[in-house]
Design a protein around this motif. Structure first.
Motif, mmCIF file in Angstrom:
data_model
loop_
_atom_site.group_PDB
_atom_site.id
_atom_site.type_symbol
_atom_site.label_atom_id
_atom_site.label_comp_id
_atom_site.label_asym_id
_atom_site.label_seq_id
_atom_site.Cartn_x
_atom_site.Cartn_y
_atom_site.Cartn_z
ATOM 1 N N UNK A 1 0.729 -0.794 -0.112
ATOM 2 C CA UNK A 1 0.082 0.081 -0.233
ATOM 3 C C UNK A 1 0.703 0.834 0.080
ATOM 4 N N UNK A 2 2.046 1.470 0.748
ATOM 5 C CA UNK A 2 2.700 1.775 0.614
ATOM 6 C C UNK A 2 3.129 2.676 -0.424
ATOM 7 N N UNK A 3 3.947 1.430 -1.395
ATOM 8 C CA UNK A 3 4.306 2.005 -2.673
ATOM 9 C C UNK A 3 2.971 2.336 -3.376
ATOM 10 N N UNK A 4 1.411 1.436 -3.007
ATOM 11 C CA UNK A 4 0.973 2.072 -4.571
ATOM 12 C C UNK A 4 0.626 3.751 -4.447
ATOM 13 N N UNK A 5 0.568 4.185 -3.207
ATOM 14 C CA UNK A 5 0.455 6.390 -2.641
ATOM 15 C C UNK A 5 1.543 6.336 -3.430
ATOM 16 N N UNK A 6 2.175 6.010 -3.641
ATOM 17 C CA UNK A 6 3.505 6.878 -4.903
ATOM 18 C C UNK A 6 2.955 6.326 -5.977
ATOM 19 N N UNK A 7 2.589 5.210 -6.498
ATOM 20 C CA UNK A 7 2.133 5.273 -8.100
ATOM 21 C C UNK A 7 2.970 4.064 -8.734
ATOM 22 N N UNK A 8 3.322 3.075 -7.313
ATOM 23 C CA UNK A 8 4.286 2.535 -7.404
ATOM 24 C C UNK A 8 3.505 0.857 -7.466
ATOM 25 N N UNK A 9 3.464 0.122 -9.176
ATOM 26 C CA UNK A 9 3.116 -1.707 -8.753
ATOM 27 C C UNK A 9 3.760 -2.052 -8.918
ATOM 28 N N UNK B 1 3.921 -7.409 -24.207
ATOM 29 C CA UNK B 1 4.702 -8.292 -23.811
ATOM 30 C C UNK B 1 4.507 -8.591 -22.612
ATOM 31 N N UNK B 2 4.726 -10.013 -22.130
ATOM 32 C CA UNK B 2 3.992 -10.277 -21.049
ATOM 33 C C UNK B 2 5.736 -9.888 -19.346
ATOM 34 N N UNK B 3 4.866 -9.196 -18.567
ATOM 35 C CA UNK B 3 6.351 -9.120 -17.457
ATOM 36 C C UNK B 3 5.098 -10.241 -16.584
ATOM 37 N N UNK B 4 5.988 -10.594 -14.939
ATOM 38 C CA UNK B 4 5.930 -11.547 -14.078
ATOM 39 C C UNK B 4 6.610 -12.251 -14.248
ATOM 40 N N UNK B 5 5.037 -13.630 -12.996
ATOM 41 C CA UNK B 5 5.824 -14.955 -12.784
ATOM 42 C C UNK B 5 4.365 -15.489 -12.469
ATOM 43 N N UNK B 6 4.402 -16.546 -13.819
ATOM 44 C CA UNK B 6 2.883 -17.195 -14.174
ATOM 45 C C UNK B 6 2.251 -17.832 -13.322
ATOM 46 N N UNK B 7 2.698 -18.117 -11.825
ATOM 47 C CA UNK B 7 1.806 -18.891 -11.039
ATOM 48 C C UNK B 7 0.978 -17.380 -10.500
ATOM 49 N N UNK B 8 2.043 -16.311 -10.442
ATOM 50 C CA UNK B 8 0.814 -15.463 -9.323
ATOM 51 C C UNK B 8 0.655 -14.318 -10.661
ATOM 52 N N UNK B 9 0.343 -14.391 -11.620
ATOM 53 C CA UNK B 9 0.462 -13.351 -12.455
ATOM 54 C C UNK B 9 -1.379 -13.094 -12.776
ATOM 55 N N UNK C 1 -3.129 -1.622 -9.911
ATOM 56 C CA UNK C 1 -3.301 -1.679 -8.432
ATOM 57 C C UNK C 1 -3.925 -2.956 -8.405
ATOM 58 N N UNK C 2 -5.012 -3.659 -8.817
ATOM 59 C CA UNK C 2 -5.738 -4.613 -8.663
ATOM 60 C C UNK C 2 -4.740 -5.365 -9.383
ATOM 61 N N UNK C 3 -3.936 -5.499 -10.329
ATOM 62 C CA UNK C 3 -2.993 -6.371 -10.861
ATOM 63 C C UNK C 3 -2.226 -7.167 -9.213
#
Length: 466
Positions: free
Chosen positions: A156-164, A210-218, A230-232
């Motif tokens: 949440x601290x990251x999201x408040x700074x527009x960081x996903x 382009x797919x970014x992330x780890x498939x099990x948790x994407x 942020x909902x991702x």
């Protein structure tokens, strides 16, 4: 000498495993050109503690301050890739903006004269959530809630700074040991997206589709290569909660593409089918976070955290006793009375907060006898006290039934009153979610539960699979 990367203890060269935590020992310093060297005239590299896709992490000592730090040095074969260097720099930029107890702190970033790109972070002692999960197989609801609350606070601290973050997973969650206690830290903002601030750079680093992330948790939108918000991260947290409680992620496949297809199109299996100890309300919270449509998920990580906190700490009141969510279905089926739902509010299950003073009837405005000035005892006039029978009669019928069942003493007059002034309370069948058999009655329509026979069968099937 060999060193355990988890407990940092040294062992003879012929030792294979750490006797304290069972980790396999490796000669991390073999063929390492940075060991015992001075980096940028500030950091002495002591030994390697981890390897990553972008670079290796070393334990180092700050020469001027004398404190241990973690130094992440970028792989030399990536130095020619401008995008990789930019991602490395962006990890430092994103993490330094957060500055939160539950996010790892970045202390420095630099490029040396010989083009060594490095990132300096606080040095953490402990283990990743992935490793702890391997040790315990599954977490309890309370332990899961304790971990997720801190993770959500950091994210949440990251999201408040527009960081996903875009890559939340047990490998990027660290359980730090500090003064005999553990603190949860969110790691690796290497593919984090600084929304609004560097969107143009992000479009250059991440091509459309382009797919970014780890498939099990994407999230499904990540699997499709769509724009994320942020909902991702909330979807990824739902996967983590599922895995902590079930011991396995909701989806698995032989190839990343097949896994991404499942992530984007298939509904996850209810978690109580894997772990029968998980109540239905916890499963509902997880399924809420795992909605394919981002609009149907919790809209903030703190909303998800609050849902999990409420369900984990909910106290159910039944027949005058407090039982937790793990016992509710067993306790309801153990007595031949309707399940108590929606007593004084619209809550799914009654809690002690449901019985607030606002539900009590106001005292009657009746004339009181004037106290006898000569008798001190007459100052406490029993006529001034509210009529207990009147108060009880004004309570909802189901509460009156609870009180009578607890007392066990129903007078003949009360029995006569029941025959003459009996109020019928409409109840509905409670069916088992698995076999469909009716197992009780409830005041709430379409109530479902898992019967004891299906629970036992589920456990037997699970044991047979193991």
């Amino acid at each position: 000498m060999k060193k355990c990367a988890a407990c940092l203890k040294d062992y003879p060269q012929d030792t294979l495993f750490c006797p304290y935590d069972g980790s396999r020992l490796t000669d991390l310093n073999e063929n390492e050109p940075y060991i015992n060297t001075i980096l940028d005239n500030k950091y002495r590299i002591d030994f390697k503690v981890a390897e990553g896709g972008m670079g290796n992490v070393y334990r180092a000592t700050h020469l001027h301050l004398g404190i241990p730090v973690a130094v992440k040095i970028m792989h030399t074969d990536l130095l020619s890739d401008i995008n990789s260097i930019e991602r490395f720099r962006r990890e430092a930029q994103a993490t330094m903006q957060i500055r939160h107890t539950n996010a790892i702190a970045v202390l420095d970033f630099g490029v040396t004269n010989n083009n060594t790109v490095y990132l300096v972070m606080e040095f953490l002692e402990g283990c990743t959530l992935r490793r702890r999960l391997r040790e315990v197989a599954r977490f309890s609801i309370s332990d899961t809630n304790w971990i997720i609350q801190q993770v959500c606070t950091g994210v949440h601290a990251a999201h408040k700074r527009n960081i996903i973050h875009r890559d939340l997973k047990p490998d990027n969650i660290f359980l730090q040991r500090e003064a005999g206690e553990e603190i949860v830290k969110v790691l690796d903002f290497g593919i984090a997206k600084l929304k609004n601030q560097i969107e143009e750079q992000d479009r250059m680093l991440t091509r459309q589709g382009m797919v970014v992330g780890t498939p099990h948790y994407m999230s499904p939108e990540q699997c499709y290569g769509k724009e994320v918000d942020v909902r991702s991260d909330i979807y990824s947290l739902g996967v983590i909660i599922y895995e902590l409680l079930a011991g396995v992620p909701p989806f698995d496949a032989d190839t990343p593409i097949a896994l991404a297809m499942k992530q984007a199109t298939e509904a996850p299996r209810p978690i109580y089918e894997i772990n029968p100890d998980i109540p239905i309300d916890i499963n509902s919270i997880i399924m809420h976070a795992l909605e394919k449509n981002p609009d149907k998920r919790p809209q903030t990580v703190m909303s998800l955290a609050q849902e999990l906190e409420n369900a984990s700490n909910r106290i159910y009141v039944y027949m005058g006793r407090s039982i937790d969510s793990k016992q509710i279905d067993i306790e309801i089926l153990s007595v031949d009375t309707p399940a108590i739902n929606n007593i004084l509010s619209n809550e799914a299950y009654p809690t002690p907060q449901s019985f607030s003073l606002q539900h009590l009837p106001k005292p009657n405005n009746q004339s009181f006898n004037k106290p006898d000035q000569n008798n001190q005892l007459s100052k406490i006039n029993t006529n001034e006290l509210p009529n207990i029978d009147l108060l009880v009669n004004q309570l909802p019928d189901i509460v009156q039934t609870m009180m009578k069942d607890l007392s066990g003493n129903i007078s003949e007059l009360d029995k006569t009153k029941q025959k003459t002034n009996k109020k019928t309370t409409k109840t509905y069948p409670v069916n088992c979610e698995i076999c469909g058999q009716e197992v009780g009655r409830s005041l709430v329509e379409n109530s479902t539960i898992i019967c004891p026979d299906c629970r036992r069968n589920s456990r037997k099937m699970q044991q047979a699979e193991l």
